[in-house]
Design a protein around this motif. Structure first.
Motif, PDB file in Angstrom:
ATOM      1  N   ASN A 260       2.221  -6.699   7.153  1.00  0.00           N
ATOM      2  CA  ASN A 260       1.290  -5.762   7.770  1.00  0.00           C
ATOM      3  C   ASN A 260       0.374  -6.413   8.809  1.00  0.00           C
ATOM      4  OD1 ASN A 260       0.954  -2.774   7.083  1.00  0.00           O
ATOM      5  ND2 ASN A 260       1.556  -3.623   5.104  1.00  0.00           N
TER       6      ASN A 260
ATOM      7  N   ASN B  52       4.186  -1.906   7.655  1.00  0.00           N
ATOM      8  CA  ASN B  52       3.461  -1.069   8.593  1.00  0.00           C
ATOM      9  C   ASN B  52       2.689  -2.014   9.522  1.00  0.00           C
ATOM     10  OD1 ASN B  52       3.711   1.983   8.073  1.00  0.00           O
ATOM     11  ND2 ASN B  52       3.497   1.169   5.994  1.00  0.00           N
TER      12      ASN B  52
ATOM     13  N   SER C  34       8.958   6.602   2.500  1.00  0.00           N
ATOM     14  CA  SER C  34       9.189   5.405   3.302  1.00  0.00           C
ATOM     15  C   SER C  34      10.255   5.658   4.380  1.00  0.00           C
ATOM     16  CB  SER C  34       9.605   4.248   2.394  1.00  0.00           C
ATOM     17  OG  SER C  34      10.746   4.598   1.631  1.00  0.00           O
TER      18      SER C  34
ATOM     19  N   SER D 104       6.130   2.880   2.844  1.00  0.00           N
ATOM     20  CA  SER D 104       6.432   1.683   3.644  1.00  0.00           C
ATOM     21  C   SER D 104       7.306   2.040   4.848  1.00  0.00           C
ATOM     22  CB  SER D 104       7.145   0.657   2.764  1.00  0.00           C
ATOM     23  OG  SER D 104       8.339   1.209   2.239  1.00  0.00           O
TER      24      SER D 104
ATOM     25  N   GLY E 157      -1.518   9.267   9.257  1.00  0.00           N
ATOM     26  CA  GLY E 157      -2.343   8.507   8.325  1.00  0.00           C
ATOM     27  C   GLY E 157      -3.637   9.229   8.002  1.00  0.00           C
TER      28      GLY E 157
ATOM     29  N   LEU F  72      -5.698   6.060   5.439  1.00  0.00           N
ATOM     30  CA  LEU F  72      -4.925   6.004   4.198  1.00  0.00           C
ATOM     31  C   LEU F  72      -5.693   5.247   3.116  1.00  0.00           C
ATOM     32  CD1 LEU F  72      -1.219   5.262   5.219  1.00  0.00           C
ATOM     33  CD2 LEU F  72      -2.062   7.287   4.026  1.00  0.00           C
TER      34      LEU F  72
ATOM     35  N   ALA G 161      -4.126   3.498   9.208  1.00  0.00           N
ATOM     36  CA  ALA G 161      -4.157   2.672   8.004  1.00  0.00           C
ATOM     37  C   ALA G 161      -5.504   2.779   7.303  1.00  0.00           C
ATOM     38  CB  ALA G 161      -3.872   1.216   8.369  1.00  0.00           C
TER      39      ALA G 161
ATOM     40  N   VAL H 298       2.647   0.164   0.840  1.00  0.00           N
ATOM     41  CA  VAL H 298       2.434   0.423   2.273  1.00  0.00           C
ATOM     42  C   VAL H 298       3.006  -0.722   3.104  1.00  0.00           C
ATOM     43  CG1 VAL H 298       0.410   1.892   1.948  1.00  0.00           C
ATOM     44  CG2 VAL H 298       0.114  -0.591   2.144  1.00  0.00           C
TER      45      VAL H 298
END
Length: 330
Positions: free
Chosen positions: A256, A228, A170, A198, A179, A210, A207, A225
């Protein structure tokens, strides 16, 4: 062997032969000698520490040379099991020294090098170490200015290493390219149980990559996560991952930028998922429609494992303790 003299004001011990036989004094002598060889003053925190499996030298300003001295002294140490060197400005050079030590030391199982400006050089050194080390199970590397370039090194380690169970990445500088790289590695990893990633810069494309890796992983139990920029496209990929993954138990996707559309995508995954126990979706602009969609999906899933659900409601976080039969009918 004669005891090594203090050479600096902090904590000189007199060097009696009786102390030389006491637990920890041999390690101290090695450390003092290493400090002299590296031209640094011994860290008083280490000189004053009581015997035990934990060595914590947080916020000591060790720097690269201090890290080299410590690494030399720990090369053959068998008593330290947990090493905390967070916030010591080790940089890549210091990280390389610690990494070389960890190739030889087979006793240390938990390492915290958070907030040390390790950069790509540090990521490269630790990746090489993780290809050889089979002892470390917990590794904290948050706040180290890792970027997309550093991600490639770390991905190599994630793919090959099956011993690390807890990894904290993080507060770094990973972007969408990272990612994609890390997502592939997560899909192939067979040891990681908890991953914190994070406070990075993963947006829609990164994203989604991931999340795709999560869908293929069959070992990870905790994923953070938060903070983000997953957005709705990242949320859609998470929804698909939740349909495929029946191992993950905790997921934090707070803050997010997930709106109603994204929340409904995650809801679709929750409707089929049976393993997730805790879900945090706070600080997302989901509105009441998104929250209701999530609750309806859980009500429709008779096999859901959800026990704790954090949703943004009226601008505040509301934690709802389930069993689901206590939810109002929506």
């Amino acid at each position: 062997m004669a005891a090594v003299s203090g050479g600096g004001g902090s904590g000189a011990d007199g060097g009696s032969s009786g102390e030389e036989d006491a637990g920890g004094s041999a390690a101290e002598s090695r450390y003092r000698a290493a400090c002299r060889a590296c031209g640094v003053t011994p860290a008083s925190g280490l000189l004053r520490r009581t015997a035990g499996p934990v060595l914590s030298l947080r916020h000591r300003g060790l720097g690269p040379r201090g890290a080299k001295a410590l690494a030399l002294s720990l090369m053959v140490d068998t008593s330290i099991l947990m090493l905390d060197l967070s916030d010591n400005w080790l940089q890549g050079e210091g990280a390389a020294a610690i990494a070389e030590m960890l190739k030889e030391n087979c006793y240390i199982s938990a390492v915290d090098l958070s907030d040390n400006k390790l950069g790509s050089e540090g990521a490269k050194a630790f990746s090489a170490m993780l290809l050889e080390n089979t002892t470390i199970v917990s590794l904290q590397l948050s706040g180290n200015e890792f970027d997309d370039h550093a991600a490639k090194y770390l991905a190599d380690a994630l793919t090959a290493n099956s011993k690390v169970e807890i990894l904290d990445l993080s507060y770094n500088m990973f972007g969408d390219k990272a990612g994609e790289i890390l997502g592939t590695a997560i899909a192939e990893n067979i040891g990681l149980k908890e991953l914190k990633i994070s406070w990075n810069h993963f947006h829609s494309q990164g994203a989604a990559a991931l999340a795709k890796g999560l869908g293929a992983n069959i070992y990870l139990k905790v994923l953070d996560v938060s903070y983000n920029g997953f957005g709705n496209s990242g949320a859609a990929a998470l929804g698909e991952a939740l349909k495929a993954n029946n191992v993950l138990e905790e997921l934090n996707v707070s803050n997010n930028r997930i709106s109603v559309e994204g929340a409904l995508h995650i809801a679709a995954g929750l409707k089929e998922n049976k393993s997730l126990k805790r879900l945090n979706m706070t600080r997302n602009p989901m509105q009441s429609e998104g929250c209701c969609g999530v609750l309806k999906a859980l009500q429709a899933n008779s096999g859901t494992g959800i026990e704790i659900l954090d949703l943004p409601l009226n601008g505040t976080s509301v934690a709802q303790e389930l069993p689901l039969e206590h939810l109002p009918h929506l």
